[in-house]
Design an enzyme around this catalytic site. Structure first.
Site, mmCIF file in Angstrom:
data_model
loop_
_atom_site.group_PDB
_atom_site.id
_atom_site.type_symbol
_atom_site.label_atom_id
_atom_site.label_comp_id
_atom_site.label_asym_id
_atom_site.label_seq_id
_atom_site.Cartn_x
_atom_site.Cartn_y
_atom_site.Cartn_z
ATOM 1 N N SER A 165 57.922 24.931 156.979
ATOM 2 C CA SER A 165 57.778 25.135 155.526
ATOM 3 C C SER A 165 59.147 25.006 154.884
ATOM 4 O O SER A 165 60.163 25.164 155.552
ATOM 5 C CB SER A 165 57.230 26.537 155.243
ATOM 6 O OG SER A 165 58.284 27.490 155.342
ATOM 7 N N ASP A 166 59.159 24.720 153.575
ATOM 8 C CA ASP A 166 60.434 24.837 152.897
ATOM 9 C C ASP A 166 60.704 26.338 152.702
ATOM 10 O O ASP A 166 59.860 27.187 152.979
ATOM 11 C CB ASP A 166 60.418 24.054 151.566
ATOM 12 C CG ASP A 166 61.818 23.712 151.094
ATOM 13 O OD1 ASP A 166 61.979 22.771 150.304
ATOM 14 O OD2 ASP A 166 62.778 24.398 151.546
ATOM 15 N N PHE A 167 61.874 26.610 152.204
ATOM 16 C CA PHE A 167 62.400 27.985 152.157
ATOM 17 C C PHE A 167 61.452 28.920 151.382
ATOM 18 O O PHE A 167 61.312 28.791 150.173
ATOM 19 C CB PHE A 167 63.763 27.956 151.463
ATOM 20 C CG PHE A 167 64.643 29.121 151.775
ATOM 21 C CD1 PHE A 167 64.408 30.364 151.206
ATOM 22 C CD2 PHE A 167 65.724 28.986 152.637
ATOM 23 C CE1 PHE A 167 65.229 31.439 151.486
ATOM 24 C CE2 PHE A 167 66.560 30.073 152.918
ATOM 25 C CZ PHE A 167 66.307 31.299 152.340
ATOM 26 N N SER A 168 60.767 29.788 152.093
ATOM 27 C CA SER A 168 59.821 30.783 151.545
ATOM 28 C C SER A 168 58.609 30.140 150.867
ATOM 29 O O SER A 168 57.878 30.785 150.131
ATOM 30 C CB SER A 168 60.513 31.732 150.560
ATOM 31 O OG SER A 168 60.734 31.093 149.320
ATOM 32 N N ALA A 169 58.359 28.878 151.176
ATOM 33 C CA ALA A 169 57.279 28.164 150.471
ATOM 34 C C ALA A 169 55.905 28.726 150.803
ATOM 35 O O ALA A 169 55.000 28.683 149.969
ATOM 36 C CB ALA A 169 57.339 26.677 150.807
#
Ligand code: GLC
Length: 738
Positions: A264-268
């Site tokens: 995932s992207d950062f905290s996505a």
């Protein structure tokens, strides 16, 4: 390690141990004083000491000694001594910074990007890293979006060529080989389509546009063997990418055949709650896992919820096993079970990082990325003239972009440092003239901490301006290095107005009042509104954020040692009101090519055409491209056509032309763009030299997503264009006969 042994390892792992392999933390969570971490960021994140002990990967930390120590201590505590993965954003260089990706797109030389990626991989690998979160292959059409700098531009074919080249550069044929790292194709998918160019905003695309324009570059990176793909922050047609089962299971893993790790992207994953798609963290964990996301970057959604979801039979443990197996297989492809330290080497860090070979490559790449937008005879400069360099980028080290987070601006060669070696010291002066930003723009850079530029007091600005105007009066020629601040492009930097900072426009206007011989050298991360700059300057050289050797490469270009050959990978709009503007647009039913007629597809206050179109770029010499020659009048499934032109250098000096092939499908079940780039060739020619350039046109080139939902070609007439910009009218006709 053989796959069976990996499977046996997986089967022997506890459920929480498996779940924590899917957790990625920042490297800062691993330090001597764990107390501060546990009571601070870890507690805020809902991550316990056990999770930190077992997390399968980290991001954002590098250095051979540091990562070797971290790996040793981690593996001693890991129940099965499974090595950790070390990941980082090495976007366009590690310590030797190459031109930003949009600039690399301007080279129209994917092979060069492959070399730059390989050099970056080598510096990253000796620094202990295993994975880079690069290449970003998002198609971009909106100059308001700050991350256009990280893309290779607006064209699916060009982006695909660069995506493949960069994956090959980072990974080679085997990412486990020395000095190679795993590449991560991002951001899946269509992050560049953010509504109004506003960061993290909604993306609404019909499947036709998604498939024909936005998906090809991801597929090219995956077909090149990328070991990882990263989800994007945006919703795509109402569903966040990180919990979008159709996008991830059907398209990415099904149609594209991607069987690597999806991070995932950062905290996505957590953000799918804010999006209004997940009801809570447990729901987000379930949906992301079912979508096939293997690693949760920097939240505890997976580590704090999956175990309970399995115990309640709300999710199938097999889905966790599938994801963890992909993570173990990636560690295995990198050879980490045999050598968990891979290429980490303190001695090699000293010899490889910023080595002369890499610096030379950075200088070559920068020189080839420059685009000569205008030149009314002022370039190349005569170094014997009385020259004043005036502008905030005259002696500015900050020319490596905001996405060169491992780089050091202090390593950069400035224009002044390079010019002093070449220009006549008695007759050349250097003046900043003004700060990069005025107080208004500085205020806009909220949240950038101590990287944020400081405002310069009013009276000091007036002094700088007065000194600059005096120098301009006394000079034969003024060279003005101007540009955006590097923090005005990159993530979270959308701009509604795409002008140069007002303080710099004032400087340009004041200098233009006293000297008409102005060369503007432009540093920017996005296409800008250059109407006034182009009116006031006799020559304009686009240098983007050129990287570590930027100043040296710019002086090479200013003096003619290098003849600019770059071509725009993204249209420069007439003004921001024209955005999004891209060359491969549809004709519409009332094209504006009918002269001054009212009811046409046009604006009544500006032209339809961008100020500078995709594929455009001048040279210090001139080239002639002959009319198109075809060796037939039809393409069939079995028979291709060959199109050729003769390119002649009719000028006084050697140069390189980028000959571009465009096609137009005149009538189809779904309307097709006015032009589509299908090929290009860089041709080096001495003065007076000519060469033939040929392109083969075959049936696969003619395929698109048809009205019936299938991908294929359709019979009918085509126009074929060969020229040195997307606005070429050098054309021929042919038919496709099924
Ligand atoms: C950022 C970016 C992504 C990057 C990741 C890790 O938010 O969107 O491109 O790789 O976080 O730093």
């Amino acid at each position: 390690m053989e796959r069976e042994k990996l499977k046996a390892l997986l089967d022997d792992m506890s459920l929480q141990e498996k779940i924590d392999q899917m957790l990625q933390l920042m490297g800062v969570f691993y330090q001597e004083d764990m107390e501060g971490i546990l009571t601070g960021p870890a507690r805020n994140m809902g991550v316990g000491e056990e999770d930190i002990r077992l997390a399968g990967s980290i991001l954002g930390t590098y250095g051979a000694a540091k990562l070797k120590k971290l790996q040793k201590e981690y593996m001693e505590k890991q129940p099965h001594h499974i090595p950790m993965l070390f990941m980082m954003d090495v976007i366009h260089g590690m310590k030797t910074i190459f031109p930003m990706p949009l600039a690399q797109g301007a080279t129209f030389e994917p092979e060069l990007s492959e070399k730059c990626a390989a050099a970056a991989a080598k510096e990253a690998a000796v620094s202990g890293l295993h994975v880079t979160f690069s290449p970003m292959v998002d198609l971009v059409r909106d100059a308001r979006w700050g991350r256009v700098m990280e893309s290779n531009g607006e064209d699916p074919y060009l982006n695909s060529r660069f995506a493949k080249a960069q994956v090959k550069g980072f990974q080679g044929e085997d990412m486990g080989a020395p000095y190679k790292v795993c590449a991560c194709v991002k951001h899946f998918a269509a992050y560049g389509g953010a509504e109004a160019g506003r960061e993290y905003n909604t993306v609404e695309l019909c499947e036709h546009t998604l498939r024909d324009f936005y998906l090809p570059s991801y597929k090219a990176g995956i077909d090149a063997g990328a070991g990882m793909v990263m989800t994007s922050f945006n919703t795509l047609n109402g569903i966040p990418a990180s919990t979008n089962k159709w996008l991830m299971r059907e398209i990415l893993r099904g149609e594209m055949g991607f069987d690597g790790v999806l991070i995932s992207d950062f905290s996505a994953i957590l953000e799918t709650i804010a999006h209004g798609h997940s009801a809570d963290e447990a729901d987000a964990a379930k949906k992301a896992l079912e979508a096939g996301v293997d690693i949760d970057m920097m939240t505890s959604v997976y580590s704090a919820n999956l175990r309970k979801l399995v115990e309640e039979k709300a999710v199938d443990e097999a889905l966790i096993d599938e994801g963890v197996m992909r993570i173990l297989e990636l560690k295995n492809r990198l050879g980490l079970f045999e050598n968990p330290y891979k290429d980490a080497d303190e001695e090699e860090e000293k010899t490889v990082i910023l080595c002369r070979e890499h610096r030379n490559l950075a200088r070559e790449a920068a020189g080839k990325s420059f685009v000569l937008l205008k030149n009314e005879g002022l370039l190349p400069v005569d170094t014997e003239k009385k020259i004043a360099f005036i502008g905030p980028y005259t002696n500015n080290h900050e020319i490596i972009s905001s996405w060169a987070i491992t780089g050091d601006a202090s390593s950069c060669i400035t224009i002044e440092a390079a010019a002093e070696k070449v220009f006549d010291r008695e007759r050349t002066t250097f003046h900043p003239g003004c700060p990069v930003l005025g107080p208004k723009e500085v205020k806009g850079l909220a949240g950038f901490g101590d990287a944020k530029p400081v405002s310069v007091p009013e009276e000091e600005q007036e002094k700088m301006l007065a000194e600059a105007v005096k120098a301009a009066k006394e000079a034969d020629l003024v060279i003005m290095p101007l540009g955006e601040h590097y923090l005005q492009s990159g993530e979270a930097t959308s701009r509604a107005m795409i002008d140069l900072p007002e303080v710099q426009m004032r400087l340009l206007r004041e200098v233009a009042k006293v000297n008409e011989n102005i060369v503007v050298v432009l540093f920017n991360g996005r296409p800008l509104d250059l109407r006034e700059v182009s009116r006031l300057a006799g020559s304009v050289l686009e240098v983007w954020f050129p990287g570590t050797e930027g100043g040296a490469a710019i002086v090479d270009a200013l003096t003619g040692k290098v003849n600019p050959s770059g071509k725009l990978p993204m249209s420069f709009p007439y003004c921001v009101g024209q955005v999004p503007v891209h060359y491969n647009a549809y004709v519409t039913g009332r094209p504006d090519n009918m002269g001054q007629v009212r009811f046409r597809s046009k604006y009544i206050d500006i032209p339809n055409e961008p100020l500078y179109p995709f594929g455009y770029g001048l040279s210090y010499t001139q080239f002639e491209i002959s009319p198109v020659r075809l060796d037939g009048d039809a393409v069939t499934a079995k028979k291709a056509l060959t199109a050729s032109v003769t390119v002649k250098n009719t000028g006084e000096r050697a140069g390189t032309e980028v000959v571009q092939l465009y096609l137009q499908d005149i009538a189809a079940s779904v309307v097709r763009p006015l032009k589509e780039l299908k090929g290009f060739r860089k041709v080096e020619l001495k003065a007076g030299e000519e060469k033939e350039v040929t392109f083969v046109i075959d049936e696969p080139m003619l395929r698109f997503l048809r009205a019936d939902g299938t991908v294929g070609s359709e019979e009918g007439d085509f126009s074929l264009f060969i020229g040195n910009s997307s606005n070429t009218d050098n054309q021929a006709k042919f038919r496709y006969e099924a």
